[in-house]
Design an enzyme around this catalytic site. Structure first.
Site, PDB file in Angstrom:
ATOM      1  N   ASP A   5       0.883  -1.162   0.000  1.00 24.02           N
ATOM      2  CA  ASP A   5       0.000   0.000   0.000  1.00 24.02           C
ATOM      3  C   ASP A   5       0.921   1.213   0.000  1.00 24.02           C
ATOM      4  O   ASP A   5       1.647   1.445   0.965  1.00 24.02           O
ATOM      5  CB  ASP A   5      -0.864  -0.057   1.263  1.00 24.02           C
ATOM      6  N   TYR A   7       0.049  -0.725  14.850  1.00 22.51           N
ATOM      7  CA  TYR A   7      -0.845  -0.857  13.707  1.00 22.51           C
ATOM      8  C   TYR A   7      -0.438   0.096  12.590  1.00 22.51           C
ATOM      9  O   TYR A   7      -0.373   1.302  12.784  1.00 22.51           O
ATOM     10  CB  TYR A   7      -2.289  -0.567  14.123  1.00 22.51           C
ATOM     11  N   LYS A  37      -3.550  -2.921   7.464  1.00 21.95           N
ATOM     12  CA  LYS A  37      -3.699  -4.368   7.520  1.00 21.95           C
ATOM     13  C   LYS A  37      -2.647  -5.051   6.645  1.00 21.95           C
ATOM     14  O   LYS A  37      -2.048  -4.427   5.781  1.00 21.95           O
ATOM     15  CB  LYS A  37      -5.115  -4.754   7.064  1.00 21.95           C
TER      16      LYS A  37
HETATM   17  O1  LIG Z   1      -7.987  -0.925   7.680  1.00 29.23           O
HETATM   18  C1  LIG Z   1      -7.755   0.136   7.152  1.00 29.23           C
HETATM   19  C2  LIG Z   1      -6.563   0.342   6.364  1.00 29.23           C
HETATM   20  O2  LIG Z   1      -5.882  -0.851   6.092  1.00 29.23           O
HETATM   21  P1  LIG Z   1      -4.990  -0.950   4.781  1.00 29.23           P
HETATM   22  O3  LIG Z   1      -4.432   0.408   4.508  1.00 29.23           O
HETATM   23  O4  LIG Z   1      -5.857  -1.452   3.693  1.00 29.23           O
HETATM   24  O5  LIG Z   1      -3.921  -1.934   5.153  1.00 29.23           O
HETATM   25  C3  LIG Z   1      -8.691   1.278   7.250  1.00 29.23           C
HETATM   26  O6  LIG Z   1      -9.945   0.811   7.691  1.00 29.23           O
HETATM   27  C4  LIG Z   1      -8.152   2.385   8.176  1.00 29.23           C
HETATM   28  O7  LIG Z   1      -7.681   1.838   9.378  1.00 29.23           O
HETATM   29  C5  LIG Z   1      -9.234   3.463   8.466  1.00 29.23           C
HETATM   30  O8  LIG Z   1      -9.670   4.020   7.246  1.00 29.23           O
HETATM   31  C6  LIG Z   1      -8.696   4.598   9.347  1.00 29.23           C
HETATM   32  O9  LIG Z   1      -7.571   5.131   8.760  1.00 29.23           O
HETATM   33  P2  LIG Z   1      -6.809   6.394   9.373  1.00 29.23           P
HETATM   34  O10 LIG Z   1      -7.741   7.560   9.278  1.00 29.23           O
HETATM   35  O11 LIG Z   1      -6.441   6.058  10.788  1.00 29.23           O
HETATM   36  O12 LIG Z   1      -5.616   6.536   8.470  1.00 29.23           O
HETATM   37 MG   LIG Z   2      -4.156   1.934   3.261  1.00 30.26          MG
HETATM   38 MG   LIG Z   3      -5.079  -2.438   1.986  1.00 35.70          MG
HETATM   39 MG   LIG Z   4      -2.497  -3.074   4.260  1.00 38.03          MG
END
Ligand SMILES: O=C(COP(=O)(O)O)[C@@H](O)[C@H](O)[C@H](O)COP(=O)(O)O
Ligand SMILES: [Mg+2]
Ligand SMILES: [Mg+2]
Ligand SMILES: [Mg+2]
EC number: 3.1.3.11
Length: 383
Positions: free
Chosen positions: A11, A228, A231
């Protein structure tokens, strides 16, 4: 001919939140991979995305963990991140946990699955890529594909498959792995892989000849970073046909939208929804967790394809069921079991909030001493 398919993903930032990769970042990655192909580092490639994850599919003859191939992927992610920053995309460079490249990408953030094989005369493969979940999410479908005769008819009918498969299971917390044989040890296997946050099926081998059948990315970002950082959206390569699961048996394993950890803030269980490339974007509650599948043939280290495997009405009912489960799970709001268990929440920002409340917690005896009347029926107006 010996060839390697490397699927390396990260990502590097996305449009309108953790939603979808921007085409200009893919174009930047494409320039790097095209140049690597021109130089003969890789023989072929295909670039795609699932949600906010940029996926580089590369074929070559350099084997696993090759410095040049990994450096190519790193450069592609770096160039894509530059564009991501220029456009002000969200979470630019999110999964690149290190500043400089050294040797290979292990432990640097990107997810890696590499299939190193002696090509069969025809070498069909499927590549599954998911967003808003983690590597153990492939445990259930891998078990179905390679160990469950109710899913894979070949286990009963095909003499090569009938001997069964070996599962290499990694304990991602201890960094140790164990190989278990199916069908003999399938109950023990299930005992481990039923805890997918800890035990991840890394590779599957065919018992008859030890040929590799599948490989999964195993990187868990929070375990690398200690906090964190999005994901650990995983990828999986499966070898198909002629003594391996037929394409349809591999796909059948995804016909049930089982629950996976991930989704909003990596903190919720939700159904995995197999979608076409067109629908590979995170929307509702940042999901529901999406899965795409691409089918290829590998010949002389080159890729023919892809076919967009879930772009099919046969999966409409799975998607509909996933939507129904989405409604059901969402109605639990912040409550478990929609929200993940405390051990899995450890890496999120929730523990710091709970920590803040700590000074306000009082021992039960102290509360009683301070306000004994609260505990009498008189004060509660019951006399
Ligand atoms: O799981 C998520 C991202 O995971 P990813 O980037 O796909 O690995 C999202 O749900 C974010 O955690 C959520 O949008 C909150 O994001 P922030 O505002 O904390 O950046
Ligand atoms: Mg992301
Ligand atoms: Mg992702
Ligand atoms: Mg991810």
């Amino acid at each position: 001919m010996r060839s390697t398919v490397s699927v390396i993903k990260a990502d590097i930032g996305s449009l309108a939140g953790h939603h979808v990769v921007h085409p200009d970042t893919m174009a930047a990655a494409n320039r790097v991979l095209a140049e690597a192909k021109r130089q003969g580092i890789i023989l072929d490639y295909y670039i795609t995305n699932v949600g906010d994850d940029l996926e580089l599919i590369m074929s070559h003859t350099r084997g696993e963990l090759d410095t040049k191939v990994h450096e190519t992927a790193w450069d592609a992610f770096k160039e894509a991140t530059k564009v991501s920053k220029e456009l002000g995309l969200y979470a630019a460079g999110q999964d690149l946990l290190s500043d400089s490249f050294s040797g290979n990408l292990k432990g640097m953030g990107p997810g890696i699955a590499e299939l190193d094989i002696e090509e069969r005369p025809s070498e069909p493969i499927a590549i599954f890529m998911a967003d808003k979940t983690e590597p153990g999410a492939f445990n259930l479908p891998l078990y179905k594909m390679f160990a469950d005769p109710f899913n894979t008819a070949g286990l009963v009918i095909d003499p090569t498959m009938n001997e069964g498969f070996k599962f290499e299971v990694l304990d991602v917390y201890e960094g140790q792995s164990v190989v278990l044989n199916s069908p003999e040890e399938m109950y023990s296997l299930l005992g481990l892989i039923g805890t997918p946050a800890r035990y991840v099926i890394r590779r599957v081998y065919r018992k008859a000849d030890n040929m590799i059948g599948s490989v999964t990315s195993i990187e868990r970002l929070n375990l690398i970073a200690g906090k964190y950082v999005g994901k650990d959206d995983p990828v999986l390569i499966v070898r198909l046909q002629h003594g391996f699961p037929a394409l349809g048996e591999a796909l059948e394993a995804f016909s049930f939208p089982y629950l996976v950890p991930g989704w909003m803030r990596g903190s919720h269980y939700g159904p995995i929804m197999p979608v076409s490339q067109r629908d590979a974007k995170a929307t509702r509650f940042d999901g529901p967790p999406r899965l795409i599948g691409l089918g290829f043939n590998v010949k002389n280290g080159k890729l023919t394809g892809p076919s967009d495997l879930f772009d099919d009405p046969a999966f409409d009912e799975t998607r509909r069921m996933a939507s129904v489960i989405t409604d059901y799970m969402r109605r639990h709001g912040p409550f478990m079991p929609h929200r993940l268990e405390p051990t899995e929440m450890e890496y999120t920002t929730l523990p710091t909030l709970i920590e803040k409340l700590k000074p306000r917690f009082k021992k039960e005896e102290d509360v009683k001493k301070a306000k004994p009347s609260v505990y009498t029926s008189k004060d509660q107006g019951m006399d």
